[in-house]
Design a protein around this motif. Structure first.
Motif, PDB file in Angstrom:
ATOM      1  N   ASP A  67       0.836  -1.206   0.000  1.00 39.18           N
ATOM      2  CA  ASP A  67       0.000   0.000   0.000  1.00 39.18           C
ATOM      3  C   ASP A  67       0.872   1.259   0.000  1.00 39.18           C
ATOM      4  O   ASP A  67       0.618   2.205  -0.746  1.00 39.18           O
ATOM      5  N   PHE A  68       1.902   1.259   0.828  1.00 41.53           N
ATOM      6  CA  PHE A  68       2.788   2.424   0.915  1.00 41.53           C
ATOM      7  C   PHE A  68       3.538   2.634  -0.402  1.00 41.53           C
ATOM      8  O   PHE A  68       3.737   3.765  -0.847  1.00 41.53           O
ATOM      9  N   ARG A  69       3.913   1.545  -1.034  1.00 46.12           N
ATOM     10  CA  ARG A  69       4.616   1.622  -2.326  1.00 46.12           C
ATOM     11  C   ARG A  69       3.743   2.302  -3.381  1.00 46.12           C
ATOM     12  O   ARG A  69       4.221   3.143  -4.151  1.00 46.12           O
ATOM     13  N   GLN A  70       2.460   1.942  -3.441  1.00 45.95           N
ATOM     14  CA  GLN A  70       1.557   2.553  -4.432  1.00 45.95           C
ATOM     15  C   GLN A  70       1.353   4.033  -4.149  1.00 45.95           C
ATOM     16  O   GLN A  70       1.292   4.849  -5.075  1.00 45.95           O
ATOM     17  N   PHE A  87      -6.982  -0.633 -10.775  1.00 43.93           N
ATOM     18  CA  PHE A  87      -8.006  -0.291  -9.786  1.00 43.93           C
ATOM     19  C   PHE A  87      -7.577  -0.752  -8.396  1.00 43.93           C
ATOM     20  O   PHE A  87      -7.736  -0.029  -7.411  1.00 43.93           O
ATOM     21  N   THR A  88      -7.013  -1.946  -8.316  1.00 45.05           N
ATOM     22  CA  THR A  88      -6.565  -2.480  -7.028  1.00 45.05           C
ATOM     23  C   THR A  88      -5.443  -1.637  -6.443  1.00 45.05           C
ATOM     24  O   THR A  88      -5.416  -1.352  -5.238  1.00 45.05           O
ATOM     25  N   GLN A  89      -4.504  -1.207  -7.291  1.00 46.08           N
ATOM     26  CA  GLN A  89      -3.403  -0.373  -6.809  1.00 46.08           C
ATOM     27  C   GLN A  89      -3.897   1.001  -6.353  1.00 46.08           C
ATOM     28  O   GLN A  89      -3.418   1.548  -5.354  1.00 46.08           O
ATOM     29  N   TRP A  90      -4.858   1.552  -7.083  1.00 48.06           N
ATOM     30  CA  TRP A  90      -5.434   2.827  -6.662  1.00 48.06           C
ATOM     31  C   TRP A  90      -6.193   2.680  -5.346  1.00 48.06           C
ATOM     32  O   TRP A  90      -6.278   3.624  -4.548  1.00 48.06           O
ATOM     33  N   THR A  91      -6.727   1.484  -5.103  1.00 52.24           N
ATOM     34  CA  THR A  91      -7.396   1.235  -3.826  1.00 52.24           C
ATOM     35  C   THR A  91      -6.404   1.365  -2.674  1.00 52.24           C
ATOM     36  O   THR A  91      -6.745   1.873  -1.601  1.00 52.24           O
ATOM     37  N   SER A  92      -5.167   0.910  -2.893  1.00 49.53           N
ATOM     38  CA  SER A  92      -4.120   1.086  -1.874  1.00 49.53           C
ATOM     39  C   SER A  92      -3.844   2.564  -1.627  1.00 49.53           C
ATOM     40  O   SER A  92      -3.685   3.002  -0.473  1.00 49.53           O
ATOM     41  N   VAL A  93      -3.787   3.350  -2.700  1.00 49.93           N
ATOM     42  CA  VAL A  93      -3.580   4.798  -2.570  1.00 49.93           C
ATOM     43  C   VAL A  93      -4.719   5.426  -1.786  1.00 49.93           C
ATOM     44  O   VAL A  93      -4.508   6.225  -0.860  1.00 49.93           O
TER      45      VAL A  93
END
Length: 267
Positions: A67-70, A87-93
């Motif tokens: 999550d922190f990486r994204q 979409f999944t990576q943006w969810t981490s953001v």
């Protein structure tokens, strides 16, 4: 006296997230988050300055390294204009933007995610509920109702039974629109209730619900007990002459009394 350039002079700190170390320009975090501004403004302890070495990083508790990486891919100038996240990576953001009160990052993430198409609408509903994005709910529920796929067990677990049952009830109210002259045009209308139909589901039921026809041993024992007891009681009530008053006697005693009464009649 030397002056630090406001754009190209960064203070780097080392953060530990799970078991991963990140060396990050602090201005990328403090510009967006009051939480990080307060964290990094704390007066340093001379003998124990955190964030300056791998041996003594700033530890971010309760954060996943991915999550922190994204988040850093979006915040750090080196990557800002080149990153394309799923979409999944943006969810981490969105998750960390919400956690660290990064309002502008949160708004940007919501805007980008809403333009994407590489997502399961069920996932989008889960994200919308978790992060209070009400504008997503109606159009995404609509997509779920319009899709050809049926609900799965995984959908039930993510949406909850109450929501799934309400959506199924809405889908059940659909009916084809017909023109008296030309027949059906393949269009649909939404009725006020589910309508009865004359389709025989026998074959489909036996195929689709085959596992539901299996009876476990406990159910078999219960059914066996009912089979033994039920006919005796039914016989007693059915055969009892109307002239004999009902009593609270056990089935065996009542049956004996009934038999004796009949014997008396024959004599």
């Amino acid at each position: 006296m030397n002056i630090r350039d406001k754009t190209f002079y960064s203070d780097f700190k080392i953060f530990k997230v799970e078991n991963v170390l990140f060396k990050v320009p602090t201005d990328a975090l403090t510009a967006e988050s009051e939480v990080f501004r307060d964290l990094l403004k704390l007066p340093p302890v001379p003998s124990n300055v955190e964030g300056l070495s791998d041996e003594n990083p700033i530890h971010l508790e309760g954060v996943l390294s991915n999550d922190f990486r994204q988040l850093l891919r979006i915040l750090c100038p080196r990557f800002k204009s080149t990153q394309v996240l799923s979409f999944t990576q943006w969810t981490s953001v969105l998750k960390l933007a919400d956690q660290y009160m990064m309002d502008s990052v949160r708004s940007h993430a919501i805007f980008i995610m809403d333009q994407q198409s590489d997502f399961d609408p069920i996932d989008k509903i889960v994200v919308a509920r978790r992060y209070s994005i009400k504008s997503w709910l109606t159009p995404t529920y609509n997509k779920i109702l319009q899709r050809p796929q049926s609900f799965t067990q995984h959908d039930l677990e993510r949406l909850g039974s109450d929501t799934v049952l309400k959506l199924v009830a809405l889908r059940d109210r659909l009916k084809p629109m017909e023109n008296s002259r030309f027949g059906s045009f393949g269009l649909w209308s939404l009725g006020t209730k589910r309508e009865a139909i004359s389709v025989d589901f026998t074959e489909a039921l036996e195929e689709t619900l085959s596992d539901c026809y299996e009876i476990d041993s406990e159910s078999k024992q219960s059914a066996s007990a009912l089979t033994v007891n039920a006919p005796t009681d039914m016989f007693i009530f059915a055969a009892e002459p109307s002239g004999i008053p009902a009593t609270s006697a056990t089935p065996t005693r009542r049956f004996t009394g009934l038999r004796n009464a009949r014997a008396g009649r024959r004599h």
